[in-house]
Design an enzyme around this catalytic site. Structure first.
Site, PDB file in Angstrom:
ATOM      1  CD  GLU A 166      -2.958  -1.044   2.354  1.00  0.00           C
ATOM      2  OE1 GLU A 166      -2.906  -0.088   3.146  1.00  0.00           O
ATOM      3  OE2 GLU A 166      -3.853  -1.885   2.395  1.00  0.00           O
ATOM      4  CD  GLU A 356      -3.369  -5.760   4.389  1.00  0.00           C
ATOM      5  OE1 GLU A 356      -4.165  -4.908   4.856  1.00  0.00           O
ATOM      6  OE2 GLU A 356      -2.140  -5.576   4.337  1.00  0.00           O
TER       7      GLU A 356
END
Ligand code: PNW
Length: 452
Positions: A166, A356
């Site tokens: 990320e 995730e």
């Protein structure tokens, strides 16, 4: 509790759970471990909701064998974790044997239990001694050196490696919104950081491939699915700007495309930040892409000067449109499908892993010793049903990792938000699998029986 029939995924499908180093490891100065920018950020009052830090966290470094046994007992065959750069590389850029030893033991233990590792090189814990952090182009080259070292020391045991987790969070939460380390609030800085992060990704891919060619390499992004607050053109444009910032700034370079013009104009110093040839470095062929999905967001037209500098503002979820998790994020399972469709329509993605997905559900262990995390259970069921529809309609999604194995340090929220399928009592470090963990175990077991 049995698995609903709507969840059916063809094998081989990777079922896993995920963690990250800073959030679980603790042992913050053991064996020459150096501080990271998150250690520094935690020392400044006001940055972390409960004033906590990662010095002990889940004490995973000391409890690693038990934690791996827990992963195996629950039936996960894949484990996604991150390596702490500041544990394995010293100030002179040399490998720290004591730090590597921890990951060697972790990988040995995983192998012994038949669990496949999926490692991430950078999950936000940048070594503090790297001057200027992601504003300094040199950090990208130091990251490539680190990648080369990991390839040499651990590469034999790592079938799949992601460079960054990320990068949007590192760049924009860290340098523009200031809610993550290093806590700056400067739009131009965040865009420079985004470029240096993607450069670091590309350089690390090259460095690793220069060492060995048998590792699947990729990156983990958290793409945005942004709806407009209204049909008003200014709100619609705001939603578009939010998606450009979160998606195009990271996905374009991966496929050799320049940033959208709207983003380029936001950074006056772009010409000095970007150098000839950078785009080609960023665009290394990917073996996979990891997508993290939690929620959608809603944007409105900017009002303040800071909002105008980015072209949008988020509307905080109220719970009226969609139910919320305990951290206040909307539960939007159909958004997972929309996000995957949007992205595959716009970029030539390699095979996808959902690296995730999960929910904050702060249910505690009850008097009977059980943790009935019904909110999380419902969240996982609805998202897995959406995922199996995507797979059945032909999207090349190869695996699913729940965030997270266990409750842990939830960044600026400290220990106030629980994302684990396993409960952690921080006073005793006792681990208690929650109802969601038992349900996932059952699902994973049944899927493997059905496929046999
Ligand atoms: C991800 N946002 O973080 C991270 O990869 C995990 O380390 C983290 O624990 C998990 O999701 C839950 O938060 C995010 O504000 C944090 O958009 C914040 C945002 C997105 C992702």
């Amino acid at each position: 509790m049995s698995a609903p029939n709507s969840i059916a995924l063809p094998l081989p499908f990777e079922w896993g759970c995920a963690t990250s180093a800073f959030q679980i490891e603790g042992a913050a100065s053991l064996g020459g471990k150096l501080p990271s920018i998150w250690d520094d950020f935690c020392t400044q009052p006001g940055n972390i909701k409960d004033g906590s830090n990662g010095l002990t966290a889940c004490d995973h470094v000391h409890r690693m064998r038990d934690d791996v046994a827990l992963i195996a007992d629950l039936g996960f065959r894949h484990y996604r974790f991150s390596i702490a750069w500041s544990r394995v590389i010293n100030e002179r850029g040399q490998p720290n044997a004591a730090g590597f030893d921890f990951y060697k033991r972790l990988l040995d233990e995983l192998a012994r239990k038949g669990i496949t590792p999926n490692a991430t090189l950078f999950h936000w814990d940048l070594p503090s001694h790297l001057k200027g952090g992601w504003l300094n182009r040199d950090t990208a080259y130091r990251f490539a050196d680190y990648a080369r070292c990991v390839a040499r020391e651990l590469g034999d045991a790592l079938p799949r490696v992601a460079t960054l987790n990320e990068p949007w969070c590192s760049a924009f939460l860290g340098y523009d919104l200031g809610v993550f380390a290093p806590g700056h609030q400067n739009r131009e800085e965040s865009l420079a950081a985004a470029h240096h992060l993607m450069l670091a990704h590309g350089l690390a891919m090259q460095a690793w491939r220069g060492m060995r060619d048998d590792t699947a390499l990729g990156i983990v992004l958290n793409p945005e699915l942004c709806d407009a607050a209204s049909d008003n053109p200014a709100d619609r444009q705001a939603a578009r700007m939010a998606e450009l910032e979160r998606n195009d700034v990271f996905l374009n370079p991966l496929f050799g495309r320049d940033w959208p013009a709207e983003m380029q104009t936001q950074i006056g110093s772009l010409a000095t930040v970007r150098q000839e040839g950078d785009l080609a470095i960023c665009a290394q062929p990917l073996d996979f892409i990891g997508l993290n999905y939690y929620t959608r967001s809603v944007a409105r037209a900017p009002r303040s000067a800071h909002e105008k500098s980015r072209g949008y503002a988020f509307v905080p979820p109220s719970g009226d449109a969609l139910p919320l998790t305990d951290i206040g994020w909307e539960i939007c399972p159909e958004g997972l499908g929309r996000m995957v469709r949007n992205l595959t329509g716009q970029w030539p993605l390699p095979p996808i892993w959902i690296t995730e997905n999960g929910a904050a559900d702060n249910t505690e262990v009850g008097a009977t010793g059980e943790c009935q995390d019904t909110l999380r259970l419902g969240y996982l069921q609805s998202h897995l049903a959406e995922l199996s529809q995507l797979v059945q309609s032909g999207f090349d999604i190869r695996g699913y990792y729940v965030w997270s194995l266990m409750d842990n340090f939830e960044w600026a929220h400290g220990y106030t938000q629980r994302f684990g399928v396993v409960h952690v009592d921080y006073a005793t470090q006792q681990r208690t699998p929650k109802a969601s963990a038992h349900w996932l175990s059952d699902l994973m077991r049944r899927q493997s029986i059905d496929a046999a």
